[in-house]
Structure formats: C-alpha cells, structure tokens
Scaffold this active site. Structure first.
Site, PDB file in Angstrom:
ATOM      1  N   PRO A 129      88.210  61.505  46.772  1.00 32.23           N
ATOM      2  CA  PRO A 129      87.571  62.776  46.471  1.00 32.23           C
ATOM      3  C   PRO A 129      88.427  63.588  45.406  1.00 32.23           C
ATOM      4  CG  PRO A 129      88.222  63.223  48.602  1.00 32.23           C
ATOM      5  CD  PRO A 129      88.252  61.746  48.332  1.00 32.23           C
ATOM      6  N   ASN A 130      87.743  63.967  44.653  1.00 30.45           N
ATOM      7  CA  ASN A 130      88.080  64.845  43.331  1.00 30.45           C
ATOM      8  C   ASN A 130      89.121  64.163  42.273  1.00 30.45           C
ATOM      9  OD1 ASN A 130      86.828  67.453  44.339  1.00 30.45           O
ATOM     10  ND2 ASN A 130      88.517  67.039  45.974  1.00 30.45           N
ATOM     11  N   ARG A 162      92.110  68.640  36.416  1.00 26.74           N
ATOM     12  CA  ARG A 162      92.285  69.402  37.609  1.00 26.74           C
ATOM     13  C   ARG A 162      93.862  69.654  37.963  1.00 26.74           C
ATOM     14  NH1 ARG A 162      92.645  65.836  43.252  1.00 26.74           N
ATOM     15  NH2 ARG A 162      92.912  67.502  44.536  1.00 26.74           N
ATOM     16  N   TYR A 173      99.063  67.278  38.774  1.00 27.20           N
ATOM     17  CA  TYR A 173      98.667  65.709  39.035  1.00 27.20           C
ATOM     18  C   TYR A 173      98.931  65.064  37.496  1.00 27.20           C
ATOM     19  CZ  TYR A 173      96.643  66.883  43.482  1.00 27.20           C
ATOM     20  OH  TYR A 173      96.314  67.463  44.662  1.00 27.20           O
ATOM     21  N   ASN A 183      94.178  55.644  47.226  1.00 25.46           N
ATOM     22  CA  ASN A 183      94.531  56.893  47.198  1.00 25.46           C
ATOM     23  C   ASN A 183      93.456  57.762  47.920  1.00 25.46           C
ATOM     24  OD1 ASN A 183      95.208  59.797  46.918  1.00 25.46           O
ATOM     25  ND2 ASN A 183      95.675  59.411  44.562  1.00 25.46           N
ATOM     26  N   ALA A 206      92.198  64.174  49.800  1.00 29.01           N
ATOM     27  CA  ALA A 206      92.135  65.058  50.762  1.00 29.01           C
ATOM     28  C   ALA A 206      91.757  64.268  52.275  1.00 29.01           C
ATOM     29  CB  ALA A 206      91.374  66.025  50.735  1.00 29.01           C
ATOM     30  N   HIS A 223      94.305  63.420  54.876  1.00 31.95           N
ATOM     31  CA  HIS A 223      94.769  64.435  55.972  1.00 31.95           C
ATOM     32  C   HIS A 223      93.651  64.789  57.008  1.00 31.95           C
ATOM     33  CE1 HIS A 223      97.687  64.715  52.491  1.00 31.95           C
ATOM     34  NE2 HIS A 223      96.831  65.552  51.766  1.00 31.95           N
ATOM     35  N   ASP A 264      90.369  54.029  60.773  1.00 30.73           N
ATOM     36  CA  ASP A 264      89.909  53.029  61.773  1.00 30.73           C
ATOM     37  C   ASP A 264      89.518  51.770  60.930  1.00 30.73           C
ATOM     38  OD1 ASP A 264      90.371  54.310  63.874  1.00 30.73           O
ATOM     39  OD2 ASP A 264      88.042  54.856  64.311  1.00 30.73           O
ATOM     40  N   GLU A 311      99.206  52.849  50.747  1.00 33.65           N
ATOM     41  CA  GLU A 311      98.809  54.166  50.481  1.00 33.65           C
ATOM     42  C   GLU A 311      99.451  54.829  49.228  1.00 33.65           C
ATOM     43  OE1 GLU A 311      99.615  56.531  53.947  1.00 33.65           O
ATOM     44  OE2 GLU A 311      98.994  58.340  52.850  1.00 33.65           O
ATOM     45  N   HIS A 368      99.795  58.242  46.483  1.00 31.80           N
ATOM     46  CA  HIS A 368      99.523  59.723  46.068  1.00 31.80           C
ATOM     47  C   HIS A 368     100.226  60.045  44.582  1.00 31.80           C
ATOM     48  CE1 HIS A 368      97.979  60.344  49.963  1.00 31.80           C
ATOM     49  NE2 HIS A 368      98.790  59.797  50.336  1.00 31.80           N
ATOM     50  N   LEU A 369      99.786  60.633  43.937  1.00 32.16           N
ATOM     51  CA  LEU A 369     100.279  60.839  42.617  1.00 32.16           C
ATOM     52  C   LEU A 369     101.295  61.994  42.855  1.00 32.16           C
ATOM     53  CD1 LEU A 369      96.838  61.294  41.062  1.00 32.16           C
ATOM     54  CD2 LEU A 369      98.555  60.083  39.885  1.00 32.16           C
ATOM     55  N   SER A 370     101.179  63.046  43.732  1.00 31.65           N
ATOM     56  CA  SER A 370     102.022  64.234  43.963  1.00 31.65           C
ATOM     57  C   SER A 370     102.813  63.765  45.164  1.00 31.65           C
ATOM     58  CB  SER A 370     101.069  65.253  44.178  1.00 31.65           C
ATOM     59  OG  SER A 370     100.313  65.266  45.443  1.00 31.65           O
ATOM     60  N   ARG A 399     104.735  69.665  49.517  1.00 25.11           N
ATOM     61  CA  ARG A 399     103.604  70.559  48.922  1.00 25.11           C
ATOM     62  C   ARG A 399     103.242  71.139  50.428  1.00 25.11           C
ATOM     63  NH1 ARG A 399      98.891  67.737  46.010  1.00 25.11           N
ATOM     64  NH2 ARG A 399      98.522  69.883  45.678  1.00 25.11           N
ATOM     65  N   ARG A 436      99.512  69.000  54.014  1.00 27.99           N
ATOM     66  CA  ARG A 436      99.369  67.616  53.425  1.00 27.99           C
ATOM     67  C   ARG A 436     100.526  66.586  53.895  1.00 27.99           C
ATOM     68  NH1 ARG A 436      96.045  68.542  48.795  1.00 27.99           N
ATOM     69  NH2 ARG A 436      96.063  70.689  48.326  1.00 27.99           N
TER      70      ARG A 436
HETATM   71  C1  DQA Z   1      96.557  63.397  46.510  1.00 21.09           C
HETATM   72  C2  DQA Z   1      97.080  64.366  47.430  1.00 21.09           C
HETATM   73  C3  DQA Z   1      96.215  65.054  48.335  1.00 21.09           C
HETATM   74  O1  DQA Z   1      96.811  65.948  49.286  1.00 21.09           O
HETATM   75  C4  DQA Z   1      95.112  65.632  47.572  1.00 21.09           C
HETATM   76  O2  DQA Z   1      94.112  66.148  48.626  1.00 21.09           O
HETATM   77  C5  DQA Z   1      94.530  64.750  46.532  1.00 21.09           C
HETATM   78  C6  DQA Z   1      95.577  64.046  45.727  1.00 21.09           C
HETATM   79  C7  DQA Z   1      97.604  62.751  45.498  1.00 21.09           C
HETATM   80  O3  DQA Z   1      97.228  61.884  44.712  1.00 21.09           O
HETATM   81  O4  DQA Z   1      98.719  63.364  45.069  1.00 21.09           O
HETATM   82  O5  DQA Z   1      93.400  64.934  46.198  1.00 21.09           O
HETATM   83  O6  DQA Z   1      96.153  62.267  47.121  1.00 21.09           O
END
Ligand code: DQA
Length: 148
Positions: free
Chosen positions: A11-12, A19, A24, A75, A78, A81, A88, A99, A101-103, A108, A112
């Site tokens: 998501p997002n 964003r 990011y 990725n 959210a 978390h 599962d 796994e 994550h950009l950040s 943070r 997270r």
């Molecule tokens: C994220 C980190 C997550 O905590 C956050 O909710 C995201 C992006 C990242 O790519 O850094 O949506 O997965």
C-alpha cells in the site's frame, strides 16, 4: 539459468515520487519497475513487478508465486508491521523471499521497528532507496542459482 521473480509492492507505494520525498525519494514506482525489468534482462530473470493497496491481493500474489515464480522480492509497505496473513502466506510458499524497504525502518518510528515479514524472509534490505530493488534482484539471482 532463467527464472521469474515476483517483485511485489504494497500500500501507498503507488504514490512514490509524490509521497514524503524526503523519506522515499523523488522516483516514481513506474520508473523503479522499469529499472527492475532492465536489471532482470541483464541477469536473465523475468521480473514481474506489481503493486496493490490491498492485503488480500498480496496474499493471492504470494500464493501464485508457488507455481509462477522462483522467488519473491516484497516491499509490503505498512503491512510489514501488521500482517499475520502475509507472514503466513510467505511461510507457506516455500520460495526464497527478500523483504525490502526504501527507508531504514529501524531509524524511524518505533511502530516500524517490528516486522511480521522478517522472520519468514531469506534476507532483508532496507534504507538504500530504489537501489535496494536492484540489489535484491542480484541477491535473488544467487539464491535461485543455489537452489537449482
Ligand atoms: C516502507 C516502510 C514502511 O514502514 C512504510 O509503511 C511504507 C514503505 C519502505 O519502503 O520504506 O509504506 O515499506
């Protein structure tokens, strides 16, 4: 050695570029997807790059990877978390999982710092921005080769 890798985004992440660019970066998801596909061509991997805002769709795609992919880069946004369902599904699929994550989620907010995905991931990459996707594909290539 060829193979298909699912690169799944939660998501997002469709909002990348607009964003919170301070966190990011300014690159959009379409551009990152294009870079992944090009990196895939160079290393003989077919990259199937997808994004959804819906948890159940991610679960469906992870299940699809059982027959449709040699590995998963994910990725989960959210849902990292919060999602026992994604945990599962990844546990059940029996494929290498990275796994991503950009950040740097550990630098943070405290909420997270916990990931439901890390315990079922083969490896984790975070904090390196879009370059993390290319690094993940390179690592995935090696993981797939080691299994074949
Ligand atoms: C994220 C980190 C997550 O905590 C956050 O909710 C995201 C992006 C990242 O790519 O850094 O949506 O997965």
């Amino acid at each position: 050695m060829t193979g298909t890798v699912f690169v799944l985004n939660g998501p997002n992440l469709n909002m990348l570029g607009q964003r919170e660019p301070g966190i990011y970066g300014g690159k959009g998801l379409a551009e990152i997807g294009e870079e992944c596909r090009k990196a895939g061509v160079k290393s003989d991997l077919t990259v199937d790059f997808r994004q959804t805002n819906h948890e159940g769709v991610l679960v469906d795609w992870i299940q699809e990877a059982a027959d449709g992919a040699e590995g998963i880069v994910i990725n989960p946004g959210a849902y990292t978390h919060t999602s026992v369902a994604i945990h599962d599904a990844l546990r059940a699929v029996g494929k290498p999982v990275i796994e991503l994550h950009l950040s740097n989620i550990f630098a943070r907010e405290a909420f997270r710092h916990h990931s439901y995905v890390s315990p079922v991931a083969t490896g984790v990459i975070c904090g390196l921005g879009p370059a993390g996707y290319i690094l993940a594909l390179s690592a995935m290539k090696q993981l797939i080769a080691a299994r074949s």
